[in-house]
Design a protein around this motif. Structure first.
Motif, mmCIF file in Angstrom:
data_model
loop_
_atom_site.group_PDB
_atom_site.id
_atom_site.type_symbol
_atom_site.label_atom_id
_atom_site.label_comp_id
_atom_site.label_asym_id
_atom_site.label_seq_id
_atom_site.Cartn_x
_atom_site.Cartn_y
_atom_site.Cartn_z
ATOM 1 N N UNK A 62 0.860 -0.964 -0.004
ATOM 2 C CA UNK A 62 0.122 -0.012 0.206
ATOM 3 C C UNK A 62 0.360 2.031 0.181
ATOM 4 N N UNK A 63 1.962 1.195 0.679
ATOM 5 C CA UNK A 63 3.116 2.030 0.935
ATOM 6 C C UNK A 63 3.444 2.664 -0.321
ATOM 7 N N UNK A 92 2.276 6.603 -7.013
ATOM 8 C CA UNK A 92 1.391 8.150 -7.078
ATOM 9 C C UNK A 92 1.820 8.884 -7.004
ATOM 10 N N UNK A 93 2.594 9.250 -5.102
ATOM 11 C CA UNK A 93 3.120 10.772 -5.511
ATOM 12 C C UNK A 93 4.298 11.240 -6.466
ATOM 13 N N UNK A 135 4.753 15.115 -12.236
ATOM 14 C CA UNK A 135 3.414 16.534 -13.241
ATOM 15 C C UNK A 135 3.564 17.320 -13.645
ATOM 16 N N UNK A 136 3.877 17.729 -11.628
ATOM 17 C CA UNK A 136 3.465 18.778 -11.068
ATOM 18 C C UNK A 136 5.114 20.075 -11.303
#
Length: 446
Positions: free
Chosen positions: A107-108, A114-115, A121-122
């Motif tokens: 999960x982590x 994703x982060x 992207x940012x």
């Protein structure tokens, strides 16, 4: 009044959530470890108490013997209590704490990936925004980046294909151990070569053209709406290739399944019944014929539904495993008791459905014994296995049965040690049914 949540608050909330998940996993795992330790300690304590009780009762029994008392019951009761306590503690099943650790780890890991993607992207968005503000923004720069990434993906893809065939090819491929298996392997290899060639060519053209003909400054695409010749080529060529492959498969399958009648009768007959979630195997007796079945006769004692009015069924044998003689043709009668299953032996290149209400047949000749295959694999524990290749329910994975290929002499020796299916209980049940039928017949005549 609308509640507005700014981005800073969202970021703080997300960090708190990640932190709580990060610490929750080890805490739950630690608690689970504690439960397991406590349970183990409880078992050890109960065992220790039981041992002390047995010792004490044994001493009491000795005194009882001296006093003329009967101590056997005392010792038996104490031992029974100890066994019950131990079994009760053993019945408590605990989940391995590693399950929790692995779950939260992935999960982590997913959240971290994703982060990272979001951050990249940012950063790209900020980079484009600053260039727009400085008047240095090039709208075509993204095309070049995408084209280069596609070219890198093409290189990685071709390397992956090469790696799959060279490294994992031998691991996933074993020679067939039946006569017809060689034909199946030939068909599979030809199909694999053709499809691999097409896959590589198509990807080179697709991704290579995306790089070569990417949009650039001062370039204009040539408008080419239609070409009959190209349309014919990419329609006719695949159609011809697929037709050849289909016909090749059809004639190969026809050769495998079209067995002359005399060879069908001379082969060893074996019946396999599939049901949720197990396989049952029945061999013929000394007469070489398998008795008839009737699903209406299925009972707890007669799960096959064998019709014992057919005397050929009286000497049939029920086998725990499938044992086959090497070099001898075997004809399988494949049936199902409930739903569709699939009779599948990978090493033999055998697969055919077991369908309720009908009998399918598959005849083949094994060419390699189990011991010879173990020598080839350098694995003394290797076994052929029969599986169900249709997802038939929650316990589908349980539908396995070991297949053993032995010499003719070993097969006869094994066959002589097997018990008959027509057991004493079935004989009593059949006799009772016969009396009932005879009584009904007599009453109808009167």
């Amino acid at each position: 009044m609308k509640l507005k949540i700014n981005n800073r608050f969202r970021s703080i909330l997300g960090c708190l959530l990640l932190t709580s998940i990060f610490f929750a996993g080890p805490v739950l795992a630690f608690q689970q470890d504690t439960v397991v330790v406590d349970t183990t300690a409880g078992e050890e304590t109960s065992m220790a108490v039981g041992v002390e009780s047995v010792v004490a009762d044994t001493a009491t029994s000795v005194d009882g013997i001296a006093n003329g008392a009967d101590s056997t019951a005392v010792v038996g009761t104490s031992s029974g209590d100890t066994a019950n306590a131990s079994s009760t503690a053993a019945e408590v099943k605990q989940i391995d704490p590693q399950v929790y650790k692995d779950f939260f780890y992935y999960v982590l890991l997913f959240l971290v990936i994703c982060t990272v993607i979001a951050v990249i992207g940012k950063v790209i968005s900020i980079y484009e925004l600053t260039h727009k503000m400085n008047g240095r923004y090039n709208p075509l720069a993204g095309n070049t980046l995408q084209a280069v990434l596609l070219l890198l993906f093409l290189i990685f893809f071709l390397w992956g294909v090469y790696y799959s065939y060279t490294v994992w090819g031998n691991w996933s491929w074993r020679d067939a151990v039946t006569e017809h298996g060689e034909k199946i392997d030939t068909m599979f290899i030809i199909t694999t070569v053709i499809t691999t060639f097409v896959m590589i060519v198509v990807h080179i053209l697709l991704l290579g053209f995306a790089y070569i003909y990417r949009m650039r400054a001062n370039s204009k695409a040539y408008f080419y709406p239609h070409n009959d010749t190209i349309e014919k080529i990419w329609t006719i060529v695949p159609a011809v290739v697929l037709t050849v492959l289909v016909l090749f498969g059809f004639f190969t399958w026809r050769t495998i399944t079209s067995i002359p009648e005399d060879l069908q009768k001379s082969a060893l007959q074996v019946e396999v019944l599939g049901e949720q979630f197990m396989w049952r195997v029945r061999y013929p007796g000394s007469d070489g014929e398998i008795g008839k079945r009737n699903y209406k006769l299925t009972t707890a004692e007669n799960p096959y539904g064998i019709d014992f009015n057919d005397k050929n069924s009286w000497d049939d044998i029920s086998g725990e495993h499938i044992v086959l003689p090497v070099g001898r043709s075997v004809r399988f009668h494949i049936i199902s008791k409930d739903i569709i299953h699939s009779f599948y032996i990978p090493d033999f290149r055998v697969q055919i459905n077991a369908v309720p209400g009908m009998t399918n047949y598959f005849q083949f000749t094994p060419t390699v014994t189990t011991e010879e295959m173990r020598d080839r694999m350098n694995d003394p524990k290797y076994d052929y296995v029969m599986l169900c290749n249709k997802i038939c329910g929650s316990a589908h994975y349980n539908m396995q049965k070991k297949v053993v290929v032995v010499t003719e002499a070993e097969y006869k020796q094994w066959l002589s040690t097997q018990s008959k299916y027509f057991t004493e209980d079935l004989q009593k049940e059949f006799a009772q049914q016969s009396k009932e039928v005879e009584g009904i017949t007599t009453a109808s005549l009167n």
